[in-house]
Design a protein around this motif. Structure first.
Motif, PDB file in Angstrom:
ATOM      1  N   ILE A 100      -2.579  -0.016   4.054  1.00 34.21           N
ATOM      2  CA  ILE A 100      -1.361  -0.288   4.831  1.00 34.21           C
ATOM      3  C   ILE A 100      -1.600  -1.435   5.808  1.00 34.21           C
ATOM      4  O   ILE A 100      -0.730  -2.298   6.005  1.00 34.21           O
ATOM      5  N   GLN A 101      -2.777  -1.472   6.385  1.00 33.61           N
ATOM      6  CA  GLN A 101      -3.125  -2.583   7.284  1.00 33.61           C
ATOM      7  C   GLN A 101      -3.066  -3.905   6.528  1.00 33.61           C
ATOM      8  O   GLN A 101      -2.534  -4.913   7.027  1.00 33.61           O
ATOM      9  N   TYR A 102      -3.579  -3.906   5.317  1.00 34.21           N
ATOM     10  CA  TYR A 102      -3.552  -5.123   4.503  1.00 34.21           C
ATOM     11  C   TYR A 102      -2.113  -5.501   4.159  1.00 34.21           C
ATOM     12  O   TYR A 102      -1.726  -6.678   4.249  1.00 34.21           O
ATOM     13  N   GLU A 103      -1.300  -4.527   3.772  1.00 36.68           N
ATOM     14  CA  GLU A 103       0.095  -4.792   3.435  1.00 36.68           C
ATOM     15  C   GLU A 103       0.861  -5.319   4.652  1.00 36.68           C
ATOM     16  O   GLU A 103       1.727  -6.192   4.523  1.00 36.68           O
ATOM     17  N   ALA A 104       0.540  -4.803   5.824  1.00 32.22           N
ATOM     18  CA  ALA A 104       1.192  -5.286   7.050  1.00 32.22           C
ATOM     19  C   ALA A 104       0.861  -6.756   7.284  1.00 32.22           C
ATOM     20  O   ALA A 104       1.742  -7.560   7.634  1.00 32.22           O
ATOM     21  N   GLN A 105      -0.388  -7.118   7.075  1.00 25.63           N
ATOM     22  CA  GLN A 105      -0.781  -8.518   7.250  1.00 25.63           C
ATOM     23  C   GLN A 105      -0.068  -9.422   6.251  1.00 25.63           C
ATOM     24  O   GLN A 105       0.267 -10.577   6.567  1.00 25.63           O
ATOM     25  N   GLN A 106       0.171  -8.919   5.049  1.00 26.17           N
ATOM     26  CA  GLN A 106       0.804  -9.721   4.011  1.00 26.17           C
ATOM     27  C   GLN A 106       2.319  -9.812   4.189  1.00 26.17           C
ATOM     28  O   GLN A 106       2.928 -10.829   3.818  1.00 26.17           O
ATOM     29  N   ASN A 107       2.950  -8.780   4.730  1.00 25.21           N
ATOM     30  CA  ASN A 107       4.412  -8.717   4.745  1.00 25.21           C
ATOM     31  C   ASN A 107       5.045  -9.048   6.093  1.00 25.21           C
ATOM     32  O   ASN A 107       6.148  -9.598   6.129  1.00 25.21           O
ATOM     33  N   ILE A 108       4.375  -8.721   7.188  1.00 25.66           N
ATOM     34  CA  ILE A 108       4.955  -9.008   8.513  1.00 25.66           C
ATOM     35  C   ILE A 108       4.846 -10.506   8.773  1.00 25.66           C
ATOM     36  O   ILE A 108       3.747 -11.071   8.713  1.00 25.66           O
ATOM     37  N   PRO A 109       5.950 -11.188   9.057  1.00 23.22           N
ATOM     38  CA  PRO A 109       5.937 -12.657   9.163  1.00 23.22           C
ATOM     39  C   PRO A 109       5.377 -13.194  10.478  1.00 23.22           C
ATOM     40  O   PRO A 109       5.695 -14.315  10.861  1.00 23.22           O
ATOM     41  N   PHE A 110       4.571 -12.414  11.166  1.00 26.77           N
ATOM     42  CA  PHE A 110       3.940 -12.860  12.406  1.00 26.77           C
ATOM     43  C   PHE A 110       2.493 -12.365  12.405  1.00 26.77           C
ATOM     44  O   PHE A 110       2.172 -11.366  11.738  1.00 26.77           O
ATOM     45  N   PRO A 111       1.608 -13.039  13.144  1.00 28.34           N
ATOM     46  CA  PRO A 111       0.251 -12.505  13.293  1.00 28.34           C
ATOM     47  C   PRO A 111       0.295 -11.111  13.923  1.00 28.34           C
ATOM     48  O   PRO A 111       1.075 -10.877  14.858  1.00 28.34           O
ATOM     49  N   LEU A 112      -0.527 -10.217  13.424  1.00 29.65           N
ATOM     50  CA  LEU A 112      -0.491  -8.842  13.939  1.00 29.65           C
ATOM     51  C   LEU A 112      -0.866  -8.760  15.408  1.00 29.65           C
ATOM     52  O   LEU A 112      -0.527  -7.796  16.089  1.00 29.65           O
ATOM     53  N   THR A 113      -1.582  -9.785  15.902  1.00 29.65           N
ATOM     54  CA  THR A 113      -1.944  -9.790  17.329  1.00 29.65           C
ATOM     55  C   THR A 113      -0.751 -10.085  18.230  1.00 29.65           C
ATOM     56  O   THR A 113      -0.817  -9.868  19.440  1.00 29.65           O
TER      57      THR A 113
END
Length: 656
Positions: A100-113
């Motif tokens: 899920i962490q990987y999918e979030a990085q791929q799908n969320i259009p902003f840096p997770l930070t």
């Protein structure tokens, strides 16, 4: 599920601010105590003014409704929220979070930070895939919401998103429905379309809202946005098209056509979403549609969608269907906005029941700040307690200081006579000290007087010892004779040396004692002849030739011992030297027995033998005791003599 007796929920939309106050009943149900709705106008859509207008209207609702609760839950603006449904392959449970962490990085259009994000596992497909809802919002947006609440003295319990809150409100109120149901929430800037089917949930955000109607109408009618918005609310409706007669008011006809155009664009997006849901998500054709949101207040909205969706059942969403309402709530004011209260009802349910979708977009910084604020009362109590301890200690020490000052005053009175006696005793002690110093000076003088006796005795011993050793070692028939002509603790001047030379020279009246002449084997002068030691006899007494070295030293009279000039290198300074004490300057004279013993170097042997004895003495410093200057021959008519000088450094200093 959160637990709180009384709390506030707020839906911060782009066009309006909705607030509800709830409490939990005795049987654990949700009860509405109060509510309020405020339009935000155009400022609600402008990021530069949005925070200020939200804070102002929130404070106004709380003040008008006399709401005292400080616990608040917030629904973030839908147009600021990113949400997406993803499917994950069947994996081991321990790896789900990592994927899920990987999918979030791929799908969320902003840096997770830069975002606050969360996820909810909604279920599994028949093939075993995980259906996951990802949501994210920029951290700055959430921090702004926290700032508004904290400025009003409230504590934020959670931050949710519109689709999740609507899901929870629908499941709580319409959980008994069969088939596939759509919920369309039309907001000011965006709309949410949610599908419910047998525990299955799917949602999509559509970037079309009611502000598009206002903006297009304001542009065509050359009317300000605020005035156009007010006209839309009071006079606007969705045109039914076809053979329906247009209204007489041209502006009303104009806005109805614009509303139909916007709704038609929205309908196209709904149709695409329905096809995606049935084709990609394995869903069924919807049986009904519920309308929610402030924009659905426009007349004929439900008729429009019923027509476009092939006459499926269209109704307004009632989020209060299974919610208790307190007796004091104004139902007449509540009825027109009930279908727009889905988000605040969904938030309220998080405090009383376990909800199907439970997200929380609380940033770590806000959680840390809240944790600190929770501990702040303890810090304040600790500071107060510490202050009390300090005050108590201050009082105690003040009392001790007062007692101490009283005791000091009494002691001062007792010591006053003693101080007078002290002054008298100091005078006596000063006199004693002066007398002691005088006695010490006298003792030093007495000691110096005795030391001179010791010095003279030691010099006499050294000379006597030298004479005996030279006689014994040289097997001399006669004993060498050495005596002191001058002794001082000051370096002799040239004048004093000249005086010695004059004293050592032969005088016309001086005659050698016959006994002494016989002792040293020297003949008395013949009548009319040259006497030994006279100028004629002394011209070359050793037969070495004129200008030769009379002492056999081979160095010449300028520096017969190779020692350099008197007082040169290696010689201590006058009066002191090296690491020893006082320097004495001693001039010695000795009988010249060179001719008698037939040894030209006898004078040098005698001088250095005396130097060695002085150096060996415990009274004189070995390094500071040296032969000083040249060995000088004296022209004595009675007896051949030579003169030499020493610097004798004592091991101790003599007092002045």
């Amino acid at each position: 599920m959160l637990k709180s007796k009384s709390f506030i929920t707020v839906d911060v939309g782009a066009g309006s601010l909705k607030l509800a106050e709830f409490e939990s009943t005795e049987n654990g149900a949700l009860r509405l105590k109060n509510f309020g709705v405020k339009p935000l106008g155009l400022e609600g859509s402008l990021e530069s003014k949005r925070e200020a207008v939200t804070k102002r209207n929130l404070q106004a609702i709380i003040s008008e409704a006399s709401i005292a609760s400080k616990q608040i839950m917030i629904c973030a603006p839908g147009f600021h929220v990113f949400s997406k449904f993803v499917k994950l392959p069947p994996v081991d449970t321990s790896k789900v979070t990592q994927i899920i962490q990987y999918e979030a990085q791929q799908n969320i259009p902003f840096p997770l930070t830069e975002v606050v994000w969360d996820f909810q596992i909604l279920g599994t497909t028949p093939t075993g895939e995980l259906e996951v809802l990802l949501v994210a919002i920029k951290t700055g947006i959430v921090e702004g919401l926290f700032g508004i609440a904290e400025d009003l003295g409230m504590r934020v319990q959670l931050v949710d998103v519109g689709p999740a809150a609507l899901c929870n409100a629908f499941r709580y109120n319409y959980g008994d429905l069969e088939g596939c149901t759509m919920l369309l929430d039309i907001g000011a800037k965006s709309s949410n379309l949610i599908f419910f089917e047998k525990g299955k949930i799917f949602a999509r955000s559509i970037n079309i809202g009611a502000n598009a109607i206002t903006q297009d109408f304001a542009t065509e009618s050359k009317m300000p946005f605020v005035k156009a918005e007010q006209f839309k609310i009071t006079e606007g409706f969705v045109s039914l098209g076809g053979a329906y007669e247009e209204p007489e008011n041209p502006q009303q006809a104009q806005i109805s056509k614009i509303a139909r155009q916007v709704m038609t664009r929205l309908h196209l997006q709904i149709n695409q979403t329905m096809q995606f849901y049935r084709g990609q998500q394995g869903g069924s054709a919807p049986n009904r549609l519920f309308l929610a949101g402030m924009a659905t207040l426009m007349p004929y909205t439900s008729e429009f969608f019923s027509e476009k969706l092939n006459n499926i059942e269209v109704d307004y969403f009632n989020p209060l269907r299974n919610v208790d309402i307190a007796p004091g709530v104004d139902l007449e004011s509540l009825a027109p906005v009930t279908h727009a209260m889905g988000q605040v009802i969904g938030l309220g349910l998080r405090s009383v029941v376990k909800c199907p979708v439970e997200l929380n977009l609380m940033p770590k910084s806000a959680l840390s700040r809240q944790a600190f604020n929770q501990k702040k009362p303890f810090f304040v109590a600790a500071v107060v307690l510490l202050s009390m301890v300090i005050l108590a200690l201050g009082g105690f020490y003040s009392k001790v200081a007062a007692e101490k000052n009283i005791a000091i005053g009494k002691l001062t009175d007792l010591m006053q006579p003693l101080k007078s006696e002290e002054s008298r005793l100091k005078g006596v002690l000063n006199k004693v000290e002066t007398a002691k110093n005088d006695a010490d000076s006298i003792a030093d003088w007495s000691s110096d007087r005795l030391i001179w006796h010791d010095i003279f005795s030691e010099i006499h011993r050294v000379i006597t010892m030298t004479e005996q050793k030279v006689q014994k070692n040289g097997s001399l028939a006669v004993e060498p004779n050495i005596w002191i002509e001058h002794l001082s603790d000051e370096e002799p001047s040239l004048a004093s040396l000249a005086t010695l030379n004059d004293a050592g020279a032969a005088s016309p009246s001086s005659m050698m004692d016959p006994t002494m002449a016989a002792r040293y084997g020297l003949a008395m002068p013949a009548p009319g002849g040259a006497m030994a030691g006279s100028d004629a006899a002394m011209a070359d007494p050793y037969g070495t030739g004129a200008g030769a070295d009379p002492y056999g030293m081979g160095m010449g009279m300028a520096d017969p011992y190779g020692m350099g000039a008197a007082g040169g290198a290696g010689a201590p300074a006058a009066g002191s030297g090296g690491s020893g004490g006082t320097i004495l300057y001693v001039t010695c004279t000795a009988v010249d027995l060179s001719e008698v013993v037939s040894r030209p170097g006898f004078t040098r042997e005698l001088a250095f033998a005396l130097q060695d004895e002085f150096k060996a003495s415990e009274m004189f410093n070995e390094e500071g005791t040296v032969l000083d200057g040249n060995i000088e021959r004296l022209n004595d008519v009675e007896l051949p003599k030579f003169r030499f000088s020493f610097k004798l450094q004592l091991e101790q200093s003599l007092t002045d």
